[in-house]
Design an enzyme around this catalytic site. Structure first.
Site, PDB file in Angstrom:
ATOM      1  N   PRO A   9       0.424  -1.272   0.423  1.00  0.00           N
ATOM      2  CA  PRO A   9      -0.064  -0.086   0.254  1.00  0.00           C
ATOM      3  C   PRO A   9       0.608   1.393   0.085  1.00  0.00           C
ATOM      4  O   PRO A   9       1.695   1.306   0.330  1.00  0.00           O
ATOM      5  CB  PRO A   9      -0.588  -0.349   0.900  1.00  0.00           C
ATOM      6  CG  PRO A   9      -0.224  -1.606   2.061  1.00  0.00           C
ATOM      7  CD  PRO A   9       0.232  -2.068   1.241  1.00  0.00           C
ATOM      8  N   ASN A  10       0.141   2.176  -1.245  1.00  0.00           N
ATOM      9  CA  ASN A  10       0.891   3.656  -1.294  1.00  0.00           C
ATOM     10  C   ASN A  10       2.265   3.495  -1.409  1.00  0.00           C
ATOM     11  O   ASN A  10       2.892   4.796  -1.513  1.00  0.00           O
ATOM     12  CB  ASN A  10       1.272   4.160   0.263  1.00  0.00           C
ATOM     13  CG  ASN A  10      -0.383   4.446   1.046  1.00  0.00           C
ATOM     14  OD1 ASN A  10      -1.288   5.321   0.767  1.00  0.00           O
ATOM     15  ND2 ASN A  10      -0.417   3.629   2.225  1.00  0.00           N
ATOM     16  N   ARG A  17       3.633  11.414  -1.396  1.00  0.00           N
ATOM     17  CA  ARG A  17       3.277  11.152  -0.214  1.00  0.00           C
ATOM     18  C   ARG A  17       4.865  11.320   0.394  1.00  0.00           C
ATOM     19  O   ARG A  17       5.949  11.338   0.422  1.00  0.00           O
ATOM     20  CB  ARG A  17       2.769   9.801   0.162  1.00  0.00           C
ATOM     21  CG  ARG A  17       3.748   9.130   0.316  1.00  0.00           C
ATOM     22  CD  ARG A  17       2.625   7.338   0.743  1.00  0.00           C
ATOM     23  NE  ARG A  17       3.040   7.411   1.398  1.00  0.00           N
ATOM     24  CZ  ARG A  17       3.549   6.654   2.622  1.00  0.00           C
ATOM     25  NH1 ARG A  17       4.487   5.854   1.428  1.00  0.00           N
ATOM     26  NH2 ARG A  17       3.221   5.813   3.927  1.00  0.00           N
ATOM     27  N   TYR A  22      10.093   9.690   2.026  1.00  0.00           N
ATOM     28  CA  TYR A  22       9.953   8.490   1.212  1.00  0.00           C
ATOM     29  C   TYR A  22      10.845   8.951  -0.080  1.00  0.00           C
ATOM     30  O   TYR A  22      11.295   8.472  -0.794  1.00  0.00           O
ATOM     31  CB  TYR A  22       8.951   8.118   0.529  1.00  0.00           C
ATOM     32  CG  TYR A  22       8.154   7.274   1.952  1.00  0.00           C
ATOM     33  CD1 TYR A  22       8.848   5.865   2.216  1.00  0.00           C
ATOM     34  CD2 TYR A  22       7.365   8.033   2.078  1.00  0.00           C
ATOM     35  CE1 TYR A  22       7.938   5.192   2.859  1.00  0.00           C
ATOM     36  CE2 TYR A  22       6.335   7.713   3.344  1.00  0.00           C
ATOM     37  CZ  TYR A  22       6.768   5.861   4.071  1.00  0.00           C
ATOM     38  OH  TYR A  22       5.912   5.262   4.947  1.00  0.00           O
ATOM     39  N   ASN A  74       8.390  -4.835  -0.192  1.00  0.00           N
ATOM     40  CA  ASN A  74       7.921  -3.925   0.304  1.00  0.00           C
ATOM     41  C   ASN A  74       6.690  -4.031   0.917  1.00  0.00           C
ATOM     42  O   ASN A  74       5.449  -3.545   0.082  1.00  0.00           O
ATOM     43  CB  ASN A  74       7.936  -2.255  -0.124  1.00  0.00           C
ATOM     44  CG  ASN A  74       7.679  -1.758   0.813  1.00  0.00           C
ATOM     45  OD1 ASN A  74       7.961  -1.411   1.709  1.00  0.00           O
ATOM     46  ND2 ASN A  74       8.831  -0.471   0.132  1.00  0.00           N
ATOM     47  N   ALA A  77       3.034  -0.762   4.904  1.00  0.00           N
ATOM     48  CA  ALA A  77       1.791  -0.863   6.259  1.00  0.00           C
ATOM     49  C   ALA A  77       1.124  -2.035   6.697  1.00  0.00           C
ATOM     50  O   ALA A  77       1.386  -2.704   7.973  1.00  0.00           O
ATOM     51  CB  ALA A  77       1.092   0.505   6.854  1.00  0.00           C
ATOM     52  N   GLU A  98      13.005  -8.344   2.376  1.00  0.00           N
ATOM     53  CA  GLU A  98      11.884  -7.773   2.911  1.00  0.00           C
ATOM     54  C   GLU A  98      12.553  -6.273   2.280  1.00  0.00           C
ATOM     55  O   GLU A  98      13.953  -5.385   2.800  1.00  0.00           O
ATOM     56  CB  GLU A  98      11.531  -7.254   4.504  1.00  0.00           C
ATOM     57  CG  GLU A  98      10.619  -6.488   4.357  1.00  0.00           C
ATOM     58  CD  GLU A  98       9.818  -6.958   5.917  1.00  0.00           C
ATOM     59  OE1 GLU A  98       8.781  -8.076   6.327  1.00  0.00           O
ATOM     60  OE2 GLU A  98      10.000  -6.300   6.628  1.00  0.00           O
ATOM     61  N   HIS A 100      12.596  -1.886   2.987  1.00  0.00           N
ATOM     62  CA  HIS A 100      11.645  -0.153   3.376  1.00  0.00           C
ATOM     63  C   HIS A 100      12.175   0.878   2.984  1.00  0.00           C
ATOM     64  O   HIS A 100      14.132   0.730   3.512  1.00  0.00           O
ATOM     65  CB  HIS A 100      11.630  -0.329   4.960  1.00  0.00           C
ATOM     66  CG  HIS A 100      10.340  -1.546   5.051  1.00  0.00           C
ATOM     67  ND1 HIS A 100       8.711  -1.621   5.174  1.00  0.00           N
ATOM     68  CD2 HIS A 100      10.974  -2.638   5.851  1.00  0.00           C
ATOM     69  CE1 HIS A 100       8.606  -2.672   5.518  1.00  0.00           C
ATOM     70  NE2 HIS A 100       9.591  -3.129   5.621  1.00  0.00           N
ATOM     71  N   ARG A 107      11.179   6.016  13.102  1.00  0.00           N
ATOM     72  CA  ARG A 107      10.428   6.109  12.803  1.00  0.00           C
ATOM     73  C   ARG A 107       9.307   5.981  14.352  1.00  0.00           C
ATOM     74  O   ARG A 107       9.574   5.711  15.458  1.00  0.00           O
ATOM     75  CB  ARG A 107       9.642   5.524  11.664  1.00  0.00           C
ATOM     76  CG  ARG A 107      10.254   6.466  10.701  1.00  0.00           C
ATOM     77  CD  ARG A 107       9.628   6.573   9.115  1.00  0.00           C
ATOM     78  NE  ARG A 107       9.032   6.774   9.152  1.00  0.00           N
ATOM     79  CZ  ARG A 107       7.824   6.396   8.069  1.00  0.00           C
ATOM     80  NH1 ARG A 107       8.149   5.480   7.544  1.00  0.00           N
ATOM     81  NH2 ARG A 107       6.243   7.281   8.460  1.00  0.00           N
TER      82      ARG A 107
END
Length: 147
Positions: A9-10, A17, A22, A74, A77, A98, A100, A107
């Site tokens: 997502p996103n 965003r 990012y 990735n 969320a 994985e 990110h 964070r």
């Protein structure tokens, strides 16, 4: 050799965003970067993005039948709570990395836990889009070592 890159997502909103987290580069830039890497390495890199958990699971399951050599994911969320994506990854035997873009450990506390990382070969965090290329390099290296 075929590598599947799955974005959750996103990720399609890169460059739109939270640019401070990012970066400025958009999703199309990421796709182009991966295709250039594929051409350079003379491999196939298929990219897939979905904002829907079930669609991501379906694509991961299809990777088994497609006999991909490695997966870069990735989960966005979903990293922090999708047991279903975790289970789909756990059923796959190929190298799984994985990735990110941001350093999730710097964070919010809820981002510090990944339910998907324990069933992946490794995790790359905080290196921006470069993390994807490092993941490709790792899978290439593993494929050579196992050949």
């Amino acid at each position: 050799m075929k590598i599947l890159v799955v974005n959750g997502p996103n990720i399609n909103f890169l460059g739109i965003r939270e640019k401070g987290i990012y970066g400025e580069q958009n999703f199309e830039y990421l796709l182009k970067m991966l295709q250039e890497k594929a051409k350079e390495a003379q491999i196939e890199i298929e990219t897939y993005q979905s904002n829907c958990e079930g669609e991501i699971i379906d694509r991961l399951q299809k990777a088994y039948f497609d006999q991909v050599d490695g997966i870069i994911i990735n989960p966005g969320a979903y990293t922090h709570y999708s047991i279903a994506i975790r289970d789909a990854l756990a059923s796959l035997e190929m190298p799984k990395i994985e990735v990110h873009i941001s350093n999730v450990h710097k964070r919010e506390e809820f981002r510090h836990v990944s339910v998907t990382a324990p069933v992946c070969t490794g995790q790359i965090v905080g290196l921006g889009l470069q993390g994807y290329l490092l993941a490709v390099d790792y899978i290439l290296q593993q494929n050579k070592a196992n050949s």
